[in-house]
Scaffold this active site. Structure first.
Site, short mmCIF file in Angstrom:
data_model
loop_
_atom_site.label_atom_id
_atom_site.label_comp_id
_atom_site.label_asym_id
_atom_site.label_seq_id
_atom_site.Cartn_x
_atom_site.Cartn_y
_atom_site.Cartn_z
N ARG A 225 -9.91 1.12 8.89
CA ARG A 225 -9.49 -0.24 9.20
C ARG A 225 -10.58 -1.02 9.92
NH1 ARG A 225 -3.77 0.68 9.07
NH2 ARG A 225 -2.40 -0.93 9.74
N LYS B 16 0.83 -1.22 0.00
CA LYS B 16 0.00 0.00 0.00
C LYS B 16 0.87 1.27 0.00
CE LYS B 16 -2.47 -0.74 3.78
NZ LYS B 16 -1.98 -2.05 4.24
N ARG C 119 10.98 -1.79 11.15
CA ARG C 119 9.93 -1.27 12.03
C ARG C 119 9.77 -2.18 13.24
NH1 ARG C 119 4.67 0.27 8.51
NH2 ARG C 119 3.72 -0.78 10.28
N ARG D 274 11.19 -6.09 5.08
CA ARG D 274 10.96 -4.66 4.86
C ARG D 274 11.85 -3.80 5.78
NH1 ARG D 274 4.99 -2.21 5.22
NH2 ARG D 274 5.05 -2.82 7.40
N ARG E 190 -1.12 -8.50 13.50
CA ARG E 190 -1.70 -7.52 12.60
C ARG E 190 -2.47 -8.18 11.46
NH1 ARG E 190 3.57 -5.07 11.22
NH2 ARG E 190 2.55 -3.67 9.76
#
Ligand code: AMP
Length: 225
Positions: free
Chosen positions: A93, A17, A162, A130, A173
């Site tokens: 969300r 995204k 992160r 990532r 998540r």
């Protein structure tokens, strides 16, 4: 062109995204509004919102709806989004957030909801590799690092993993996505706004598919046509 379009981009964590929104927002000069980026900036700046949000972010839990809705209402009240439209990334969300957004936007509404579709196995691999710039949010990976020593190519900030890209937080998540966010897909499909996009393949391939779909839906007469 899609002047003033109001877009939402949905998709599991790791669906791409953020990367695709940066491209879309440049292409159409749309303000890119990422609630995750806004919350991480608040945590970094140690604002009252950031101090409250930190424990949710670190655990991979969702921030309470009322908090996120207040943040979005304030952002959508700024002039740029009124004239140029916007691209929402990571919001809504939950069903309550989608209801709140409808209220905030009245008398207008969302033009299009782009749903980036990827298998869970692939997003897990993407999230574990990532890396992001702490300052500007630019996204890298262990396979495509910045040019120099984990320093951002764009702003010189530190490029790091992160806190919530650990296996435990990622699993949490993704479960939350299935429980809370997936129902939004049916909602926007019923409203005739949903556009599923195959988000497997390279960044360029996905970007090409997205642009073609946006142009097909909103290209002819602008947003809402
Ligand atoms: P993201 O960068 O979109 O993956 O968001 C990172 C984290 O920020 C999430 O795991 C949540 O803790 C929080 N967050 C971002 N957007 C929202 C939202 N719309 N509602 C609740 N929490 C959010």
């Amino acid at each position: 062109m899609v002047p003033g379009a109001r877009l939402i981009v949905l998709g599991k964590q790791g669906a791409g995204k953020g990367t695709q929104c940066v491209r879309l927002s440049r292409r159409y000069v749309l303000p890119h509004i990422s609630t995750g980026d806004m919350l991480r900036a608040a945590v970094k700046a140690r604002t009252p919102l950031g101090l409250e949000a930190r424990r949710y972010l670190d655990a991979g839990d969702l921030i309470p709806d009322s908090v996120v809705l207040a943040m979005i209402a304030a952002r959508l009240d700024q002039d740029d989004t009124r004239t140029r439209g916007f691209l929402l990334d990571g919001f809504p969300r939950t069903v309550a957030q989608a209801d709140g957004l409808d209220e905030i936007l009245k008398p207008f509404s969302i033009d299009l909801v782009l749903d980036l579709v990827v298998p869970t196995g692939l997003v897990l691999a993407r999230l574990m590799s990532r890396r992001v710039c702490e300052d500007c949010g630019a996204i890298y990976s262990t396979f495509a690092p910045p040019k120099l020593n984990w320093t951002c190519d764009f702003c010189g900030g530190d490029v790091v993993q992160r806190e919530d890209d650990t296996e435990e937080a990622v699993t949490r998540r993704l479960a939350l996505y299935d429980a809370q966010t997936a129902p939004l897909i049916a909602r926007y499909a019923t409203a005739g706004k949903l556009v599923p996009v195959d988000a497997t393949g390279t960044v360029e391939e996905v970007a090409g598919r997205l642009l073609a779909l946006v142009e097909a839906r909103l290209g002819a007469g602008g947003a809402g046509a």
